[in-house]
Design a protein around this motif. Sequence first.
Motif, PDB file in Angstrom:
ATOM      1  N   LEU A   1       0.857  -1.186   0.000  1.00 27.22           N
ATOM      2  CA  LEU A   1       0.000   0.000   0.000  1.00 27.22           C
ATOM      3  C   LEU A   1       0.897   1.241   0.000  1.00 27.22           C
ATOM      4  CD1 LEU A   1      -3.120   0.565   0.172  1.00 27.22           C
ATOM      5  CD2 LEU A   1      -2.765   0.955   2.617  1.00 27.22           C
TER       6      LEU A   1
ATOM      7  N   ARG B   1      -0.489   4.762   1.109  1.00 31.31           N
ATOM      8  CA  ARG B   1      -1.301   4.756   2.342  1.00 31.31           C
ATOM      9  C   ARG B   1      -1.522   6.187   2.837  1.00 31.31           C
ATOM     10  NH1 ARG B   1       3.434   2.310   3.240  1.00 31.31           N
ATOM     11  NH2 ARG B   1       2.499   0.243   3.411  1.00 31.31           N
TER      12      ARG B   1
ATOM     13  N   ASN C   1       0.728  -0.804  12.657  1.00 36.95           N
ATOM     14  CA  ASN C   1       0.707  -0.156  11.344  1.00 36.95           C
ATOM     15  C   ASN C   1       0.290  -1.123  10.246  1.00 36.95           C
ATOM     16  OD1 ASN C   1       3.477  -1.232  11.967  1.00 36.95           O
ATOM     17  ND2 ASN C   1       3.771  -0.779   9.793  1.00 36.95           N
TER      18      ASN C   1
ATOM     19  N   ASP D   1      -2.809  -0.692   7.661  1.00 32.42           N
ATOM     20  CA  ASP D   1      -2.725  -0.903   6.216  1.00 32.42           C
ATOM     21  C   ASP D   1      -3.836  -1.841   5.730  1.00 32.42           C
ATOM     22  OD1 ASP D   1      -0.546   0.743   5.872  1.00 32.42           O
ATOM     23  OD2 ASP D   1       0.928  -0.876   5.753  1.00 32.42           O
TER      24      ASP D   1
ATOM     25  N   GLU E   1      -7.182   0.096   5.726  1.00 35.94           N
ATOM     26  CA  GLU E   1      -7.287   1.051   4.630  1.00 35.94           C
ATOM     27  C   GLU E   1      -7.442   0.332   3.289  1.00 35.94           C
ATOM     28  OE1 GLU E   1      -4.863   4.761   2.552  1.00 35.94           O
ATOM     29  OE2 GLU E   1      -4.582   4.357   4.694  1.00 35.94           O
ATOM     30  N   TRP E   2      -6.731  -0.775   3.100  1.00 37.01           N
ATOM     31  CA  TRP E   2      -6.844  -1.566   1.871  1.00 37.01           C
ATOM     32  C   TRP E   2      -8.281  -2.026   1.675  1.00 37.01           C
ATOM     33  CZ3 TRP E   2      -8.182  -6.213  -0.248  1.00 37.01           C
ATOM     34  CH2 TRP E   2      -7.573  -6.584  -1.440  1.00 37.01           C
TER      35      TRP E   2
ATOM     36  N   ALA F   1      -7.447   4.819   9.581  1.00 33.10           N
ATOM     37  CA  ALA F   1      -7.438   4.134   8.288  1.00 33.10           C
ATOM     38  C   ALA F   1      -8.821   3.953   7.687  1.00 33.10           C
ATOM     39  CB  ALA F   1      -6.763   2.768   8.439  1.00 33.10           C
TER      40      ALA F   1
END
Length: 560
Positions: free
Chosen positions: A17, A20, A220, A224, A227-228, A262
């Motif tokens: 990502l 990001r 983190n 990720d 958010e993905w 996210a």
Amino acid sequence: MISDPSSKYRPFPPIDLPDRRWPSRQIAAAPIWLSTDLRDGNQALFEPMNRERKLQLFDELVRIGFKEIEVGFPAASQIDFDVVRTLIEGRRIPDDVVPMVMTQAREDLIVRSFEALRGASRAIVHMYNATAPVWRRVVFGMTVPEVMQLIERHVSLVRQLADAHPETEWVLQYSPETFCATELPVALEACNTAIRAWDAGPGRPIIINLPTTVEGATPNVFADQIEWMDRRLERREHVVLSVHPHNDRGTGVACAELALMAGAQRVEGCLFGNGERSGNVDLVTLALNLYTQGIAPGLDFSDIAGVARVAESCTGLPIHPRHPYAGDLVFTAFSGSHQDAIRKGFAAQSADGFWEVPYLPIDPKDLGRTYDSIVRVNSQSGKGGIAFLLERDRGVTMPRRMQVEFSAVVQAHADASEAEVGSDELWSLFAATYLAPGEAVYRSHRLFDAPHGQQGIDIEIATGAGRRALRGFGNGPIDAAVNALGLPLRVDSYEERALDVSAQAQALAIVEAATPGIAGTRFGAGRHANIVTASILAVLAAGARLGLLCAVTAEEASVV
């Protein structure tokens, strides 16, 4: 010696990502909160809660302000089933609170869950199935297409049962259990399959709940993953994106906070982090972290001690004294440098300004805590903490050099006792050190005017043989008292103040004195309703502490 872990544990792969966005975002509002204390928290107890304790905890969760509460796993537990029925039939669920029940993706369990919720005005049915490779291969022996067929079939059943009971406002929550260990394309396919089978759309929302079922990577990485998914979920405007962090790596709160950055909108967890293994995310800590950033959490922890006592009573689990915000010692400083900084911070804090007291990230009063235990004294404490307690509890404000002197007295006492020194004990030490020497020899005094504008004084002191009368002259009562003693006593400083603000307030006088042949100075103090009397007592105390009164009181008394 632990063996080389590289041959046994596989590192978690990074998420591809590169663009990001979550690292540059800030949390601006509280999430939707879901308490799973009655389900996830309950199943992690040595002795699961009985009906009465579950109902007590439910009422407390409502009082705190939770609007969504997972009330149990009614298809797997008769107690849970009965509790759900009691809540519904007894009309104990407020109109603005939505109950949620959990079920595996099994037909009989889903049917039983709907039976438990019969008659509810609103309800969330939480269906889950494991999706990670190890579970697919080892636990269930299923291929990815077979997993998708299972999801489609059982979500369709949930939809069919919901449509058959339109008197209830239904919401589906789907969780790909073990999400954090699932390949992201597989997790996305599972969630989109549930979204399509439920036919999410206007007036028909769905909750997609992504759990860190077992923490396996740094926070983190989880951010990720969220958010993905957030970018790729179908019908995103009709999806409430939820997270359910566990705490196996001790980073459950961090996972939740980064997940909110996210794109997550909702957080599931338990009070004080109860839950399987190392627990669920601690909703108390998470909510109050937001509070310290100026964000209203929407949950009421203004009586944190009361919440803690209910949770301890219902779960049988103690809350650690160092637990963030709620622990008995989290607002307590033993360190001398911490105590000094806190004392100065309180002195500088304005009533209408931002909270800026060193070492205290939140005002304890906002949580219903008092300032009584903020500074406590033991052998590690310094002059700042001692001064703070005496000023707060006794109104005694010591000069800085006196703080240094008295801290050595307190530390020696604490070292000898190997115990904490309480406020009352601290005052006893102060009185024995600074007040008692003067009070032991003083009997009375009389002031009179002397020639040339001087102050005269007659002092009666106690000796081994009786009382002795002393007379002296000076430019004021203190100077006259020193001269009456006839000793080489040099007064270096004098301070006076009231011990309280009432009409019956006692005056406190503090004298710092020195004498040739003895290094440094010694302090003496006196307290009395009359400031002159207090001053004379302080002079006598300082003289006694320097060893100068021994000769005076040992002389043969002249009977008065």
